[in-house]
Enzyme design. Structure first.
Site, PDB file in Angstrom:
ATOM      1  CE  LYS A 193      20.301 -43.331 -26.995  1.00 36.25           C
ATOM      2  NZ  LYS A 193      19.578 -43.983 -28.203  1.00 36.25           N
ATOM      3  N   GLY A 246      24.108 -35.397 -32.029  1.00 34.58           N
ATOM      4  CA  GLY A 246      22.764 -35.267 -32.251  1.00 34.58           C
ATOM      5  C   GLY A 246      22.211 -34.204 -32.615  1.00 34.58           C
ATOM      6  CB  SER A 247      18.719 -32.898 -32.848  1.00 34.28           C
ATOM      7  OG  SER A 247      18.359 -33.296 -31.608  1.00 34.28           O
ATOM      8  CG  LEU A 249      14.660 -30.332 -29.425  1.00 37.10           C
ATOM      9  CD1 LEU A 249      14.021 -28.838 -29.269  1.00 37.10           C
ATOM     10  CD2 LEU A 249      13.647 -31.278 -29.879  1.00 37.10           C
ATOM     11  CB  VAL A 250      18.361 -34.344 -28.166  1.00 37.27           C
ATOM     12  CG1 VAL A 250      19.022 -35.238 -26.978  1.00 37.27           C
ATOM     13  CG2 VAL A 250      17.155 -34.789 -28.550  1.00 37.27           C
ATOM     14  N   GLY A 251      20.750 -31.538 -27.562  1.00 42.47           N
ATOM     15  CA  GLY A 251      21.964 -31.175 -27.060  1.00 42.47           C
ATOM     16  C   GLY A 251      21.652 -30.265 -25.896  1.00 42.47           C
ATOM     17  CD  GLU A 269      31.244 -32.612 -32.592  1.00 41.31           C
ATOM     18  OE1 GLU A 269      30.703 -32.031 -33.772  1.00 41.31           O
ATOM     19  OE2 GLU A 269      32.292 -31.921 -32.135  1.00 41.31           O
ATOM     20  CB  CYS A 303      25.834 -32.744 -38.793  1.00 41.48           C
ATOM     21  SG  CYS A 303      27.421 -33.598 -38.986  1.00 41.48           S
ATOM     22  CD  GLU A 400      20.420 -30.654 -39.003  1.00 39.69           C
ATOM     23  OE1 GLU A 400      20.006 -30.816 -37.864  1.00 39.69           O
ATOM     24  OE2 GLU A 400      21.759 -30.965 -39.189  1.00 39.69           O
TER      25      GLU A 400
HETATM   26  P1  NAD Z   1      18.506 -36.628 -31.952  1.00 38.54           P
HETATM   27  O1  NAD Z   1      18.921 -35.702 -31.254  1.00 38.54           O
HETATM   28  O2  NAD Z   1      17.028 -36.931 -32.271  1.00 38.54           O
HETATM   29  O3  NAD Z   1      19.285 -38.184 -31.348  1.00 38.54           O
HETATM   30  C1  NAD Z   1      20.563 -38.313 -31.041  1.00 38.54           C
HETATM   31  C2  NAD Z   1      20.705 -39.339 -30.054  1.00 38.54           C
HETATM   32  O4  NAD Z   1      20.224 -38.853 -29.027  1.00 38.54           O
HETATM   33  C3  NAD Z   1      19.851 -40.691 -30.371  1.00 38.54           C
HETATM   34  O5  NAD Z   1      20.608 -41.838 -29.913  1.00 38.54           O
HETATM   35  C4  NAD Z   1      18.611 -40.423 -29.344  1.00 38.54           C
HETATM   36  O6  NAD Z   1      18.168 -41.793 -28.889  1.00 38.54           O
HETATM   37  C5  NAD Z   1      19.285 -39.657 -28.079  1.00 38.54           C
HETATM   38  N1  NAD Z   1      18.191 -38.957 -27.297  1.00 38.54           N
HETATM   39  C6  NAD Z   1      17.079 -38.470 -27.904  1.00 38.54           C
HETATM   40  N2  NAD Z   1      16.576 -37.843 -26.760  1.00 38.54           N
HETATM   41  C7  NAD Z   1      17.370 -37.887 -25.759  1.00 38.54           C
HETATM   42  C8  NAD Z   1      17.284 -37.555 -24.346  1.00 38.54           C
HETATM   43  N3  NAD Z   1      16.396 -36.709 -23.982  1.00 38.54           N
HETATM   44  N4  NAD Z   1      18.347 -37.714 -23.572  1.00 38.54           N
HETATM   45  C9  NAD Z   1      19.471 -38.347 -23.892  1.00 38.54           C
HETATM   46  N5  NAD Z   1      19.588 -38.756 -25.242  1.00 38.54           N
HETATM   47  C10 NAD Z   1      18.720 -38.681 -26.154  1.00 38.54           C
HETATM   48  O7  NAD Z   1      19.344 -36.681 -33.217  1.00 38.54           O
HETATM   49  P2  NAD Z   1      19.145 -37.817 -34.646  1.00 38.54           P
HETATM   50  O8  NAD Z   1      18.000 -37.546 -35.296  1.00 38.54           O
HETATM   51  O9  NAD Z   1      19.559 -39.240 -34.264  1.00 38.54           O
HETATM   52  O10 NAD Z   1      20.462 -37.176 -35.543  1.00 38.54           O
HETATM   53  C11 NAD Z   1      20.384 -36.185 -36.426  1.00 38.54           C
HETATM   54  C12 NAD Z   1      20.812 -35.008 -35.786  1.00 38.54           C
HETATM   55  O11 NAD Z   1      22.256 -35.164 -35.390  1.00 38.54           O
HETATM   56  C13 NAD Z   1      20.875 -33.901 -36.664  1.00 38.54           C
HETATM   57  O12 NAD Z   1      20.593 -32.558 -36.205  1.00 38.54           O
HETATM   58  C14 NAD Z   1      22.544 -33.819 -37.213  1.00 38.54           C
HETATM   59  O13 NAD Z   1      22.848 -32.823 -37.658  1.00 38.54           O
HETATM   60  C15 NAD Z   1      23.152 -34.106 -35.950  1.00 38.54           C
HETATM   61  N6  NAD Z   1      24.424 -34.566 -36.069  1.00 38.54           N
HETATM   62  C16 NAD Z   1      25.509 -34.020 -35.695  1.00 38.54           C
HETATM   63  C17 NAD Z   1      26.844 -34.470 -36.207  1.00 38.54           C
HETATM   64  C18 NAD Z   1      27.901 -33.533 -35.747  1.00 38.54           C
HETATM   65  O14 NAD Z   1      29.116 -34.146 -35.538  1.00 38.54           O
HETATM   66  N7  NAD Z   1      27.917 -32.337 -35.274  1.00 38.54           N
HETATM   67  C19 NAD Z   1      26.885 -35.584 -36.734  1.00 38.54           C
HETATM   68  C20 NAD Z   1      25.958 -36.515 -36.931  1.00 38.54           C
HETATM   69  C21 NAD Z   1      24.744 -36.032 -36.745  1.00 38.54           C
END
Ligand code: NAD
Length: 502
Positions: A193, A246-247, A249-251, A269, A303, A400
């Site tokens: 996704k 991703g974030s 929070l969602v992690g 990540e 990130c 962040e």
């Molecule tokens: P996000 O957590 O909002 O979204 C990431 C993904 O998760 C998106 O595809 C989103 O649609 C999906 N998502 C959202 N809610 C979900 C749920 N309840 N269940 C499953 N999937 C869900 O993050 P973002 O705004 O897309 O990206 C920014 C964040 O990503 C920042 O915190 C950044 O530091 C982090 N990031 C980390 C790395 C790394 O390698 N550590 C790399 C890039 C970005």
């Protein structure tokens, strides 16, 4: 029937056409989502809708799992030798290279990154990543373990099965390849996704994946929202692993869903708030350039961005002066502009979020040294921003921001620098600038971060692991380390003559 996205780029840095299907991609075919709804995709440089793509639903995840399971059992997994997987992955990398400019342009249009950086970093690194893991596909092996002469004991590294990939919007194609590379090399089938904000290169990739000759169902791409498609992936009992970028929070939600469903294996990540320590013996010109790259590259949407700048008291004023010159030299403009270094933020939501942080910094008493304002009236362009006079408990120091905003903080000695740098819930990366190699190594060994840099920032290689300490993540992307997350290790005990009498 899903529509086709056609676009003609006529820009100072790239002219060319692209045209590809915008349906969800399941079992080697594009189709509408099961509710026939669409998602608007915006150009961050103008704020205008540029495409409408099919929206996936949880029902589509069921279909994708069915296709991926079938492919795993019949044409991939243990049914496809590593050498053959390697050939297909190399074919895909060659096709990506053939379309390098086009992919870079789509990424710049969709996410607002400059065409220059997109082409020369994101897409080149994405291609190299697929090639790097293609090289591994026939080299993932178990071990023979000596036990007794009466036994043959060995391990097999078997593919896990169907894996789910959920990725962020800041490096769309690169993150996709970080996930696909190790998953495909080890024989897993994939349901990916992309972010709802930047899905276009993932869809273009589906056509290249088909052209390379991957069997249907090996890679499935289902764009959609996090709380529907993402949630369905993380809860699905037919998906045995989820790798998420991703974030934080969602992690947490991903981890909860994994625990509540089939206890699936997860890799996370997540976010960061990385420190950059600049000692008084640093080469200031070099440090100022790399520090600016560390905060502002990719519009600060990185990130590992080293946004907490700790500068030793004796050089604080001199560094601030030099760093300010660098910020003034950053050219913010059209992603396809010849001299643009920095494009717009990815979306209205992100722009608002960053502006709210800037306001919070002011409200809490920090000083905007430079920047802090919108640029123009169209799109999501903003000035590179630096705060001084901060306190450790301010939101702009702790959280962040994920935008072009840094904080400059004074420190007295090494102990003070390390204490302040480690005072974070995150632990993704950290940088140190000094001309003294002993000091550099002693410092990085004390920093709680998964990636550390000496005299550079934001520097990665496909064969070097990347991932976080603390709340920045679980597991590692890239390198041989990432392969370990995609296999189940099976121990085999063969009795060659141990008697058993009951
Ligand atoms: P996000 O957590 O909002 O979204 C990431 C993904 O998760 C998106 O595809 C989103 O649609 C999906 N998502 C959202 N809610 C979900 C749920 N309840 N269940 C499953 N999937 C869900 O993050 P973002 O705004 O897309 O990206 C920014 C964040 O990503 C920042 O915190 C950044 O530091 C982090 N990031 C980390 C790395 C790394 O390698 N550590 C790399 C890039 C970005």
């Amino acid at each position: 029937m899903p529509s086709t996205f056609s676009y003609e780029f006529k820009t100072p840095t790239y002219s060319g056409k692209t045209s590809f299907n915008t349906g969800i991609y399941i079992n080697g075919e594009f189709r509408d989502g099961s509710d026939s709804t669409t998602i608007d995709v915006f150009n961050p440089a103008t704020g205008q809708v540029i495409a409408k793509i099919s929206e996936g639903t949880p029902k589509d995840i069921d279909l994708a799992v069915e296709a991926a399971q079938k492919a795993f059992e019949s044409s991939w997994g243990l049914k496809c030798p590593g050498a053959q997987r390697s050939i297909l992955m190399n074919k895909l990398a060659n096709l990506m290279e053939k379309h390098l400019d086009e992919l870079a342009a789509i990424e710049a249009l969709d996410g607002g990154k400059t065409f220059f950086w997109s082409k020369n970093v994101d897409i080149v690194a994405a291609i190299d990543c697929i090639r790097y893991y293609a090289g591994w596909a026939d080299k993932v092996t178990g071990q023979v373990l000596e036990t007794t002469e009466a036994k043959l004991t060995y391990t097999r590294h078997e593919p896990i099965g169907v894996v789910g990939h959920i990725i962020a919007w800041n490096f769309p194609l690169l993150l996709m390849c970080w996930k696909l590379g190790p998953a495909l090399a080890t024989g897993n089938t994939v349901i990916l996704k992309p972010s709802e904000m930047t899905p276009l290169t993932a869809l273009r990739m589906c056509e290249l994946i088909a052209e390379a000759g991957f069997p249907p169902g090996v890679v499935n791409v289902v764009p959609g929202y996090g709380n529907t498609v993402g949630d369905a992936i993380t809860h699905h009992h037919g998906i045995e692993k989820v790798s998420f970028t991703g974030s934080t929070l969602v992690g947490r939600k991903i981890m909860e869903a994994a625990a509540k469903s089939n206890l699936k294996n997860i890799t996370l990540e997540l976010g960061g708030k990385s420190p950059n320590i600049i000692f008084d013996d640093a080469d200031l010109e070099k440090a100022a350039n790399w520090a600016a790259f560390g905060v502002f590259w990719n519009q600060g949407q990185v990130c590992s961005a080293a946004t907490r700048l700790y500068v030793q008291a004796g050089i604080y004023d001199k560094f601030l002066e030099k760093f300010t010159e660098k910020l003034k030299a950053i050219n913010v403009g059209d992603p396809f502009g010849e001299t643009s270094w920095h494009g717009p933020q990815v979306s209205q939501t992100q722009y608002d979020r960053i502006m709210n942080y800037i306001q919070a910094g002011k409200d809490e008493g920090a000083k905007v040294h430079i920047g802090g304002e919108r640029i123009g009236t169209e799109g999501y362009f903003m000035q590179p921003t630096l705060f001084t006079d901060t306190k450790p408990d301010m939101k702009i120091v702790k959280e962040e921001i994920f935008g072009p905003v840094g904080v400059l903080i004074k420190f007295e000695d090494e102990e003070d620098a390390i204490r302040q740098a480690n005072d974070s819930t995150y632990g993704l990366a950290a940088a140190v600038f000094t001309e003294n190699i002993n000091r550099a190594i002693e410092t990085v060994h004390k920093l709680k971060a998964g990636t550390t840099w000496v005299n550079c920032t934001n520097s990665l290689h496909n064969n070097v692991p990347f991932g976080g300490f603390k709340q920045s993540g679980i597991g590692r992307e890239l390198g041989e380390y990432a392969l370990h997350h995609y296999t189940n290790v099976k121990a085999v005990h063969v009795n060659l003559g141990i008697p058993m009498n009951i």
